[in-house]
Write a protein that holds these residues in place. Structure first.
Motif, PDB file in Angstrom:
ATOM      1  N   ASN A 131       0.821  -1.218   0.000  1.00  0.00           N
ATOM      2  CA  ASN A 131       0.000   0.000   0.000  1.00  0.00           C
ATOM      3  C   ASN A 131       0.850   1.260   0.000  1.00  0.00           C
ATOM      4  N   LEU A 132       2.009   1.218   0.650  1.00  0.00           N
ATOM      5  CA  LEU A 132       2.902   2.376   0.607  1.00  0.00           C
ATOM      6  C   LEU A 132       3.356   2.630  -0.827  1.00  0.00           C
ATOM      7  N   GLY A 133       3.698   1.563  -1.541  1.00  0.00           N
ATOM      8  CA  GLY A 133       4.086   1.721  -2.937  1.00  0.00           C
ATOM      9  C   GLY A 133       2.956   2.283  -3.785  1.00  0.00           C
ATOM     10  N   ILE A 134       1.729   1.808  -3.546  1.00  0.00           N
ATOM     11  CA  ILE A 134       0.571   2.320  -4.280  1.00  0.00           C
ATOM     12  C   ILE A 134       0.395   3.814  -3.997  1.00  0.00           C
ATOM     13  N   GLY A 135       0.473   4.187  -2.715  1.00  0.00           N
ATOM     14  CA  GLY A 135       0.319   5.597  -2.353  1.00  0.00           C
ATOM     15  C   GLY A 135       1.396   6.464  -2.977  1.00  0.00           C
ATOM     16  N   ASN A 136       2.633   5.962  -2.966  1.00  0.00           N
ATOM     17  CA  ASN A 136       3.733   6.727  -3.565  1.00  0.00           C
ATOM     18  C   ASN A 136       3.500   6.945  -5.057  1.00  0.00           C
ATOM     19  N   GLN A 137       3.084   5.889  -5.764  1.00  0.00           N
ATOM     20  CA  GLN A 137       2.899   6.024  -7.207  1.00  0.00           C
ATOM     21  C   GLN A 137       1.710   6.906  -7.540  1.00  0.00           C
ATOM     22  N   LEU A 138       0.623   6.795  -6.790  1.00  0.00           N
ATOM     23  CA  LEU A 138      -0.517   7.696  -6.998  1.00  0.00           C
ATOM     24  C   LEU A 138      -0.085   9.143  -6.803  1.00  0.00           C
ATOM     25  N   THR A 139       0.773   9.377  -5.821  1.00  0.00           N
ATOM     26  CA  THR A 139       1.272  10.733  -5.581  1.00  0.00           C
ATOM     27  C   THR A 139       2.153  11.199  -6.726  1.00  0.00           C
ATOM     28  N   ASN A 140       3.026  10.327  -7.217  1.00  0.00           N
ATOM     29  CA  ASN A 140       3.843  10.669  -8.384  1.00  0.00           C
ATOM     30  C   ASN A 140       2.963  11.067  -9.566  1.00  0.00           C
ATOM     31  N   ILE A 141       1.895  10.322  -9.782  1.00  0.00           N
ATOM     32  CA  ILE A 141       0.993  10.596 -10.902  1.00  0.00           C
ATOM     33  C   ILE A 141       0.345  11.960 -10.746  1.00  0.00           C
ATOM     34  N   LEU A 142      -0.131  12.263  -9.540  1.00  0.00           N
ATOM     35  CA  LEU A 142      -0.784  13.559  -9.309  1.00  0.00           C
ATOM     36  C   LEU A 142       0.213  14.709  -9.422  1.00  0.00           C
ATOM     37  N   ARG A 143       1.421  14.496  -8.976  1.00  0.00           N
ATOM     38  CA  ARG A 143       2.457  15.534  -9.075  1.00  0.00           C
ATOM     39  C   ARG A 143       2.822  15.818 -10.526  1.00  0.00           C
ATOM     40  N   ASP A 144       2.827  14.784 -11.377  1.00  0.00           N
ATOM     41  CA  ASP A 144       3.388  14.895 -12.725  1.00  0.00           C
ATOM     42  C   ASP A 144       2.338  14.979 -13.823  1.00  0.00           C
ATOM     43  N   VAL A 145       1.094  15.318 -13.494  1.00  0.00           N
ATOM     44  CA  VAL A 145       0.044  15.344 -14.514  1.00  0.00           C
ATOM     45  C   VAL A 145       0.431  16.240 -15.685  1.00  0.00           C
ATOM     46  N   GLY A 146       0.904  17.440 -15.396  1.00  0.00           N
ATOM     47  CA  GLY A 146       1.268  18.375 -16.461  1.00  0.00           C
ATOM     48  C   GLY A 146       2.411  17.868 -17.309  1.00  0.00           C
ATOM     49  N   GLU A 147       3.450  17.349 -16.667  1.00  0.00           N
ATOM     50  CA  GLU A 147       4.606  16.842 -17.403  1.00  0.00           C
ATOM     51  C   GLU A 147       4.232  15.627 -18.251  1.00  0.00           C
ATOM     52  N   ASP A 148       3.423  14.729 -17.706  1.00  0.00           N
ATOM     53  CA  ASP A 148       3.025  13.541 -18.457  1.00  0.00           C
ATOM     54  C   ASP A 148       2.172  13.910 -19.667  1.00  0.00           C
ATOM     55  N   SER A 149       1.364  14.955 -19.525  1.00  0.00           N
ATOM     56  CA  SER A 149       0.515  15.360 -20.652  1.00  0.00           C
ATOM     57  C   SER A 149       1.345  15.832 -21.835  1.00  0.00           C
ATOM     58  N   LEU A 150       2.525  16.379 -21.586  1.00  0.00           N
ATOM     59  CA  LEU A 150       3.402  16.807 -22.671  1.00  0.00           C
ATOM     60  C   LEU A 150       3.919  15.621 -23.471  1.00  0.00           C
ATOM     61  N   ARG A 151       3.887  14.448 -22.875  1.00  0.00           N
ATOM     62  CA  ARG A 151       4.292  13.222 -23.565  1.00  0.00           C
ATOM     63  C   ARG A 151       3.088  12.428 -24.074  1.00  0.00           C
ATOM     64  N   GLY A 152       1.922  13.053 -24.003  1.00  0.00           N
ATOM     65  CA  GLY A 152       0.719  12.379 -24.478  1.00  0.00           C
ATOM     66  C   GLY A 152       0.183  11.337 -23.539  1.00  0.00           C
ATOM     67  N   ARG A 153       0.589  11.357 -22.288  1.00  0.00           N
ATOM     68  CA  ARG A 153       0.169  10.341 -21.320  1.00  0.00           C
ATOM     69  C   ARG A 153      -0.799  10.930 -20.289  1.00  0.00           C
ATOM     70  N   VAL A 154      -1.824  10.161 -19.997  1.00  0.00           N
ATOM     71  CA  VAL A 154      -2.780  10.540 -18.949  1.00  0.00           C
ATOM     72  C   VAL A 154      -2.930   9.344 -18.029  1.00  0.00           C
ATOM     73  N   TYR A 155      -2.393   9.456 -16.809  1.00  0.00           N
ATOM     74  CA  TYR A 155      -2.441   8.361 -15.847  1.00  0.00           C
ATOM     75  C   TYR A 155      -3.595   8.546 -14.864  1.00  0.00           C
ATOM     76  N   LEU A 156      -4.692   9.103 -15.324  1.00  0.00           N
ATOM     77  CA  LEU A 156      -5.864   9.305 -14.483  1.00  0.00           C
ATOM     78  C   LEU A 156      -7.019   8.485 -15.057  1.00  0.00           C
TER      79      LEU A 156
END
Length: 442
Positions: free
Chosen positions: A300-325
């Motif tokens: 669960n700690l790993g899941i929480g960490n990755q969910l946080t990474n995704i929320l932090r990087d939404v803008g950066e990921d969108s520049l690569r055409g990726r949406v992790y939501l």
């Protein structure tokens, strides 16, 4: 006494007096997160990642605009002079009671075969695992150099997390460094600046190397450190293979229909780290919590960490055409990919982010129950990770939920102030009040 000296050593490291402390200089940086610039050089056969600074290449992706509109959270009122008229209060925004509550249910751990991993990684099964292949013999000097290289990589890319390992035993420190390096090299295969050269054949070859490592046939000096670690701790190959599967997902999946799909991805790329490291961290002898529950917390700690990474990087990921939501959850809030690519923070986006952050915190709360059940000397890096990632969520809120044009980060000062709290939590009593608490183990 050792705990106190370790904490004093930490303070000297933080405030620039490391040159006066041999202990600080001899123990470099550790685990639980992949931070910093990434680069990897990939050779045809075999693969030998290199570590240099660099930025990942990016591309833009044209998308169809969505139908859902937004007023950007602004309401306009006409102002007038004194009049004999009835003033009607403007309508309030939709009550938070009508805001959709997102599901926190991921993939059942039984479907991920976590119980089987726990059984194979138990101390009782250690001798049986080691009998499968003969322990490789490395020259002591070669082995020392291998772990030094792993330590140096951690020193460059994961400085904050090393600070939490100052109280760990030397054997455990080295094992954490070796696992960290393998995870980082795996991650860089698809996230480094040379990711455009990635193919399924490269990942297949990397998985073959993993099997060689477990069979006592390391390819290079960094692999040798992991091979040695595998024979010192009862590590199962499945979490490592699952992480490679997560890299495969990253090469061919750019959207996630629902949270269950996203959860599976988070398990592959981050939840597996928790499963890899529990045997190294060790469980406190006085712990009265089941081993399965502690593994669930690590996952669960790993899941929480990755969910946080995704929320932090939404803008950066969108520049690569990726949406992790999750696409269905975006739709529940009247949002779609077009809102993300437009990079406009609306009222709907803020409400959506509030729910996403709530879910990430839920997983951190689940992880907290097991963090204090680890061996006392191993808890600090876990608590440091847990509290640091919670601070990232706080930073998103402080940015008024603008993770489209801003990147939430935790400054050095806040990190320093967080470490004593992590240390205090790590040294607290291990007996948890578990009545009424249900671990998210499904």
């Amino acid at each position: 006494m050792k705990d106190y000296e370790g904490y004093q050593s930490l303070l000297r490291c933080l405030f620039g007096h490391a040159e006066k402390d041999k202990r600080c200089n001899s123990q470099h940086y550790a685990f639980f997160g992949w931070i910093g610039s990434r680069q990897i050089s990939i050779f045809a056969k075999p693969i030998v990642p290199q570590y240099q600074s660099g930025m990942s290449s990016s591309f833009s992706l044209a998308v169809k605009p969505c139908v859902a509109g937004s007023n950007g959270g602004k309401s306009w009122r006409r102002r007038g002079g004194a009049r004999a008229e009835v003033v009607v209060a403007p309508k309030k925004r939709t009550s938070t009671q009508n805001v959709p509550e997102l599901s926190k249910q991921g993939i059942p751990h039984t479907d991920l075969h976590v119980r089987e991993i726990v059984k194979r990684q138990s101390d009782d099964n250690k001798s049986a695992m080691l009998d499968l292949c003969q322990k490789p013999q490395f020259h002591p000097t070669f082995l020392e150099e291998a772990y030094d290289k792993c330590r140096n990589i951690c020193a460059e890319y994961a400085k904050t997390f090393y600070l939490g390992t100052l109280l760990m035993t030397e054997e455990r420190q080295k094992a954490i460094w070796a696992i960290y390096v393998w995870c980082r090299r795996t991650d860089e295969l698809v996230d480094g600046p040379n990711a455009s050269y990635m193919s399924s054949a490269v990942l297949d070859r990397w998985e073959e190397r993993l099997h060689d490592i477990f069979d006592g046939r390391p390819y290079d000096i960094l692999d040798a450190a992991l091979t040695h670690t595998i024979h010192n701790f009862p590590l199962d190959i499945k979490p490592f293979r699952d992480m490679i599967e997560g890299m495969r997902m990253d090469t061919k999946i750019f959207r996630y229909a629902n949270f269950q799909e996203l959860y599976l991805y988070c398990y592959y790329v981050a939840g597996t780290v928790g499963l890899m490291t529990v045997p190294v961290m060790g469980i406190a002898p006085e712990s009265q919590v089941s081993t399965q529950s502690i593994y669930n917390s690590a996952l669960n700690l790993g899941i929480g960490n990755q969910l946080t990474n995704i929320l932090r990087d939404v803008g950066e990921d969108s520049l690569r055409g990726r949406v992790y939501l999750p696409q269905d959850e975006l739709g529940q809030f009247g949002l779609c990919d077009g809102d993300i690519f437009s990079r406009k923070v609306s009222y709907r986006w803020r409400e959506f982010m509030k729910q996403q952050i709530t879910r990430a915190r839920f997983y951190f709360n689940q992880a907290e129950e097991g963090a204090s059940q680890l061996d006392k000397a191993s808890r600090w890096p876990v608590w440091s990770s847990l509290l640091l990632y919670r601070k990232i969520l706080d930073a998103i809120e402080e940015n008024d939920y603008d993770n489209l044009t801003k990147r939430a980060y935790v400054g050095r000062t806040k990190k320093l102030l967080m470490l004593p709290l992590a240390y205090s939590r790590a040294q607290s009593a291990t007996h948890l009040r578990l009545s009424g608490i249900k671990f998210l183990g499904f």
